[in-house]
Write an enzyme that holds these catalytic residues in place. Sequence first.
Site, short mmCIF file in Angstrom:
data_model
loop_
_atom_site.label_atom_id
_atom_site.label_comp_id
_atom_site.label_asym_id
_atom_site.label_seq_id
_atom_site.Cartn_x
_atom_site.Cartn_y
_atom_site.Cartn_z
N MET A 27 0.83 -1.20 0.00
CA MET A 27 0.00 0.00 0.00
C MET A 27 0.86 1.25 0.00
O MET A 27 1.85 1.37 0.73
CB MET A 27 -0.89 -0.01 1.24
CG MET A 27 -1.75 1.22 1.43
SD MET A 27 -2.84 1.09 2.88
CE MET A 27 -1.65 1.26 4.22
N SER A 100 4.34 -6.49 2.50
CA SER A 100 3.11 -6.03 3.12
C SER A 100 1.92 -6.65 2.40
O SER A 100 1.89 -7.86 2.21
CB SER A 100 3.08 -4.50 3.15
OG SER A 100 2.19 -4.05 4.14
N GLN A 101 0.94 -5.85 1.93
CA GLN A 101 -0.25 -6.45 1.33
C GLN A 101 0.09 -7.26 0.08
O GLN A 101 -0.68 -8.15 -0.31
CB GLN A 101 -1.31 -5.40 1.01
CG GLN A 101 -0.96 -4.45 -0.12
CD GLN A 101 -2.03 -3.39 -0.33
OE1 GLN A 101 -2.82 -3.09 0.56
NE2 GLN A 101 -2.08 -2.82 -1.51
N ASP A 212 6.14 -3.89 14.74
CA ASP A 212 5.31 -3.36 13.65
C ASP A 212 4.26 -2.40 14.20
O ASP A 212 3.47 -2.75 15.07
CB ASP A 212 4.63 -4.51 12.91
CG ASP A 212 4.24 -4.13 11.50
OD1 ASP A 212 3.67 -3.04 11.31
OD2 ASP A 212 4.52 -4.93 10.57
N HIS A 268 7.59 -1.98 10.63
CA HIS A 268 7.08 -2.54 9.38
C HIS A 268 8.04 -2.34 8.21
O HIS A 268 8.43 -1.22 7.90
CB HIS A 268 5.72 -1.89 9.05
CG HIS A 268 4.97 -2.59 7.97
ND1 HIS A 268 4.50 -3.88 8.09
CD2 HIS A 268 4.59 -2.18 6.74
CE1 HIS A 268 3.87 -4.23 7.00
NE2 HIS A 268 3.91 -3.22 6.15
#
Length: 287
Positions: A27, A100-101, A212, A268
């Site tokens: 993202m 991540s995503q 995170d 993160h």
Amino acid sequence: MFTALLTDYMCCDNDKITTQATMWHGMGDSCCARGIGGIQKMIEANISGVFVHSIQIGKNEEEDFANSYFMPVNTQVDTVCQKLSQIPELQNGYHAIGFSQGGQFLRAVAQRCPSPPMRNLISVGGQQQGVFGLPRCPGSVIICQYIRKLLDLGAYTELVQAQYWHDSLVEDTYRQKSLFLADINNERLKNQDYKTNLQKLENFVMVRFLKDSMVYPLESEWFGYYCPGQAETMCHLQNSTLYTEDWLGLKKMDEAGKLHFLAVDGDHLQFSKEWFLQSIVAPFLRP
């Protein structure tokens, strides 16, 4: 988070390629931004004869960035599946790295699109069980405020992040209304192809960031989540119904030594070059 599609690095003639890899950003990122571009260069510098494909959704980086927020996930996955099937260098198999995503999106690719074959799936901070909060949103203040407003009004919308929203307080509503996550986690109708295809992986690597501040709950990065009906007590993957009833074949993969749970003592997607080379490149990318 990350996504990759139209940007390739051609290292050499096809018969000299030793390793094929695909990356998907997350993202608020794009295929060719400084961060993921640096990772691509790091891989290229440390593997002789490597071919790296970085996914881009859209005609340019600006569209790629916007699509990481607003293009329906299923549309993104379908697009990537089509593109990967048209890249000659990947047809004999490739390693996939999702940031991540991008981690759960590439798992959807593995489950839905077994050709070309994915060999190793590496999820770096991916939210395999979704999220139940957006503590720190990357990108502009305006975009992040808009996303939070939409989530406040109601989750499970076409907004990308809403499509892996997972409200553990009302699991039935989540399973009924989820547009993406509940499907790829086989939480409704059990799709045997998803289970069969995921088990074709040689390795499924999940990287969790211990500090995170973006993923909530961070246990989702190891396929864990809140125990159903509340949002305090965590259930590890191995204690979940998804695992014990083996909806996706993860139990069988775990018993075969195909699941790898790595931890980084950082926020993160914050990791060192040394860690990435030692923990990811050496054991999972090098021929």
